[in-house]
Design a protein around this motif. Structure first.
Motif, PDB file in Angstrom:
ATOM      1  N   GLU A 354      43.611  36.877  51.813  1.00 57.90           N
ATOM      2  CA  GLU A 354      42.522  37.380  51.084  1.00 57.90           C
ATOM      3  C   GLU A 354      41.864  36.357  49.992  1.00 57.90           C
ATOM      4  OE1 GLU A 354      43.087  41.373  49.891  1.00 57.90           O
ATOM      5  OE2 GLU A 354      43.670  42.060  51.615  1.00 57.90           O
ATOM      6  N   VAL A 356      40.460  35.418  46.704  1.00 57.71           N
ATOM      7  CA  VAL A 356      40.600  35.817  45.102  1.00 57.71           C
ATOM      8  C   VAL A 356      39.278  36.402  44.718  1.00 57.71           C
ATOM      9  CG1 VAL A 356      41.232  35.142  42.812  1.00 57.71           C
ATOM     10  CG2 VAL A 356      42.479  34.162  44.851  1.00 57.71           C
ATOM     11  N   PRO A 357      39.672  37.653  44.149  1.00 59.00           N
ATOM     12  CA  PRO A 357      38.476  38.561  43.773  1.00 59.00           C
ATOM     13  C   PRO A 357      37.829  37.936  42.552  1.00 59.00           C
ATOM     14  CG  PRO A 357      40.256  39.828  43.435  1.00 59.00           C
ATOM     15  CD  PRO A 357      40.725  38.750  44.316  1.00 59.00           C
ATOM     16  N   PRO A 358      36.720  38.200  42.135  1.00 56.12           N
ATOM     17  CA  PRO A 358      36.227  37.555  40.856  1.00 56.12           C
ATOM     18  C   PRO A 358      36.720  38.165  39.778  1.00 56.12           C
ATOM     19  CG  PRO A 358      34.575  39.054  41.822  1.00 56.12           C
ATOM     20  CD  PRO A 358      35.680  38.713  42.863  1.00 56.12           C
ATOM     21  N   ALA A 423      42.521  33.804  39.549  1.00 53.51           N
ATOM     22  CA  ALA A 423      42.519  35.157  39.604  1.00 53.51           C
ATOM     23  C   ALA A 423      42.643  35.676  38.385  1.00 53.51           C
ATOM     24  CB  ALA A 423      43.789  35.242  40.294  1.00 53.51           C
ATOM     25  N   THR A 427      45.028  40.985  39.828  1.00 50.13           N
ATOM     26  CA  THR A 427      45.141  40.231  41.102  1.00 50.13           C
ATOM     27  C   THR A 427      46.432  39.436  41.109  1.00 50.13           C
ATOM     28  OG1 THR A 427      43.180  39.996  41.833  1.00 50.13           O
ATOM     29  CG2 THR A 427      44.318  38.377  42.719  1.00 50.13           C
ATOM     30  N   ASP A 461      41.124  43.055  36.756  1.00 53.87           N
ATOM     31  CA  ASP A 461      40.537  41.883  36.688  1.00 53.87           C
ATOM     32  C   ASP A 461      39.378  41.798  35.865  1.00 53.87           C
ATOM     33  OD1 ASP A 461      42.382  40.681  38.321  1.00 53.87           O
ATOM     34  OD2 ASP A 461      41.068  41.109  40.158  1.00 53.87           O
ATOM     35  N   THR A 462      39.031  42.690  34.706  1.00 50.97           N
ATOM     36  CA  THR A 462      37.598  42.792  34.264  1.00 50.97           C
ATOM     37  C   THR A 462      38.152  42.548  32.812  1.00 50.97           C
ATOM     38  OG1 THR A 462      36.851  44.120  36.006  1.00 50.97           O
ATOM     39  CG2 THR A 462      35.590  43.945  33.859  1.00 50.97           C
TER      40      THR A 462
END
Length: 578
Positions: A354, A356-358, A423, A427, A461-462
């Motif tokens: 997958e 890497v999400p922001p 990441a 993540t 992740d925020t």
């Protein structure tokens, strides 16, 4: 001892690779194990078996027509991870549902159970069955607590033959339960096994003595006695099994039984035949008709010098399934030949990686701190791996240090790759959780995967994590580990340390302490709790049958957790810590 190996940590992977290359007619590789080289008919129930390496022909050697559709294979004496099991099951599935089968060990129960939940959530109807044939591991009143040893084979065989007949999943599950309920095993050993890279066996028996009631992971027996003659050994094995007949088998006379005399690795075939000669005679005297007996190495334990006897008490249905044809690399009977098929390495199916999400820069900074903590965890585990194995071997199988080293190393590598890719903390720690579970296997692998995933979910992740955020994540990790493993404080497991650590951390952060001093306070509580486990007897896991032996020795999982949280404090207390 195991003499031919390269890097001990790579032994299981290299053994599986060589096995596939030698048996392309039957199997092809997938991530986490093997499946049949030629898929089963559409709509057939897929019987997927599995467990740790070190037991060949179980489990990969039993894949082929008439037996398993796939095998999930973990590291040495460690269960495969839920992700590996799920991948094998999806590769073997042809639309009829999946039955996951394994020995009744805590790590296998956790990982296969998780995989079943995930598969069902994805729309693949899946059921589980843990084999419980070993009469020495629990009393007749606690059948569900017994472990699975060589009785795996007749139970696997019955279920797979029923699937081969085209029966639906509910019927295959019923057959598997029926076979399991009518299967009993008992074993003896003259020496323990030595794992690849180790310089001593997991247990020893004095000269002229033997262990009675052995396990297949290097667990010591439940007792000792003088080494018998071959005929005396046969009498011990037969008498133990005839003394406990399953429900529905009112008396031995006039009954039929599938009989397996199993060598555990270092008792050779001629010796087994000498013992079987007397086993057959004693069963005949008791009026038991043997059906298609098997004598040989079927479920091993590296180089353990031991032997076990299994009786599966047959009725008309089970006899038909036991005698049905099978064609696998290590077990063949009747006419069920595998067709030739391609097994190129390129065919191996891995789950798609997958993206890497922001993540925000604040979360990326926290990910770097998390990576530093995982570095400290890896180094601490490696420094203490031998001691953790020694502690675990007192009443368990001695592999805790090896498993923790594999898991923490894989977690560090996965997190490092995630951080390199940009990441966030959630993540990166989540990647570490999955890698730890995959590579460590066993109970500790499953629990550490759950623990780290809970922390990852809290971090996200925020936002920049606060002390309360971390404490909340650890609190959820404590609850999740207890939900999954079923252990509570006092059972002599890692929970005895995790609960006071989480509670102390929550209290300290609620009082306004910064994370580093709060973690220090919680780590001190963890260390005290780990030391106190020496006064407990285990109520769960592989150590339970040898509970009294562990008195005076702390639990290995509790001890390793205390070491880890102290190592993490060193990172948090550093100038760059959070």
């Amino acid at each position: 001892m195991t003499r031919l190996f390269n890097d001990p940590a790579a032994f299981a992977d290299e053994a599986l690779e060589g096995f596939v290359l030698a048996h392309r007619r039957w199997v092809r590789p997938v991530s986490g194990g093997v499946v049949r080289s030629v898929p089963a008919a559409p709509g057939q129930v897929a019987v997927v078996i599995g467990g740790g390496s070190g037991h060949y022909p179980a489990f990969s050697g039993l894949v082929g027509p008439g037996l398993a559709h796939g095998a999930a294979v973990g590291n040495v004496f460690a269960s495969p991870s839920a992700r590996q099991i799920r991948t094998v099951a999806k590769s073997a599935h042809t639309g009829g549902g999946v039955l996951l089968m394994y020995g009744n060990y805590a790590g296998d129960v956790l990982h296969f159970g998780q995989a079943a939940e995930q598969l069902n959530a994805e729309g693949v109807e899946t059921r589980c069955l843990a084999v419980t044939d070993d009469i020495s591991s629990a009393g007749a009143e606690d059948l569900d607590k017994r472990r699975g040893i060589a009785g795996d084979l007749p139970v696997f065989k019955a279920a797979a033959a029923a699937a081969e007949e085209g029966r639906p999943l509910a019927e295959v599950v019923r057959v598997a339960r029926h076979a399991n309920a009518r299967t009993r095993s008992f074993g003896i050993a003259f020496s323990g096994c030595t794992l690849p890279g180790a310089d001593h066996p997991l247990f020893t028996v004095a000269e002229g003595r033997m262990a009675v009631g052995l396990g297949i992971h290097g667990e010591p027996g439940i007792g000792e006695q003088d080494v018998p003659s071959a005929d005396e050994a046969a009498e011990l094995l037969v008498s133990a099994l005839l003394a406990e007949l399953p429900e529905g088998v009112d008396q031995a006379r006039g009954q039929r039984a599938a009989v397996i005399l199993n060598g555990l690795g270092d008792v050779k075939y001629e010796e087994l035949f000498v013992v079987y000669r007397q086993v057959a005679g004693l069963l005949a005297e008791a009026g038991v008709e043997t059906v298609d007996p098997e004598v040989g190495e079927l479920v091993t334990s590296f180089d353990m010098a031991g032997v076990s006897l299994t009786l599966c008490w047959l009725d008309d249905e089970l006899e038909t399934l036991w005698t049905a044809g099978a064609d696998t690399p290590a077990y063949r009977k009747g006419d069920a030949r595998a067709s030739a098929g391609r097994t190129d390495a390129a065919e191996q199916r891995d789950e798609t990686a997958e993206a890497v999400p922001p993540a925000t820069e604040e979360s990326r900074a926290a990910a770097r701190t998390a990576l530093a903590a995982l570095t400290a965890i890896r180094d601490t585990v490696d420094e203490n791996a031998e001691e953790l194995g020694r502690v675990d071997a007192v009443a368990g199988d001695g592999d805790h240090g090896i498993g923790m080293s594999r898991g923490s190393g894989a977690a560090h590598r996965a997190a490092a790759a995630a951080v390199e890719a940009g990441a966030g903390a959630g993540t990166a720690v989540g990647a570490a959780a999955d890698a730890w579970s995959d590579r460590a296997g066993g109970t500790s692998g499953a629990l550490w995967g759950v623990l780290l995933n809970a922390v990852a979910a809290a971090l996200g992740d925020t936002d920049r994590p606060t002390a309360r955020t971390v404490a909340d994540g650890v609190g959820e990790a404590s609850a999740a580990v207890r939900r999954l493993g079923g252990a509570e404080v006092g059972d002599k497991t890692m929970v005895d340390v995790l609960v006071p650590f989480a509670e102390t951390l929550a209290t300290a952060t609620a009082e306004g302490e910064a994370l580093a001093p709060a973690w220090d306070r919680a780590a001190t509580a963890a260390e005290a709790a780990a030391k106190a486990t020496a006064d407990l007897v285990p109520r769960m896991g592989r150590a339970r049958p040898h509970a009294e032996r562990s008195l005076g020795t702390p639990d290995a999982g509790a001890h390793s957790l205390a070491l880890i949280v102290r190592a993490v404090h060193g990172v948090l207390a550093a100038p760059t810590g959070r």
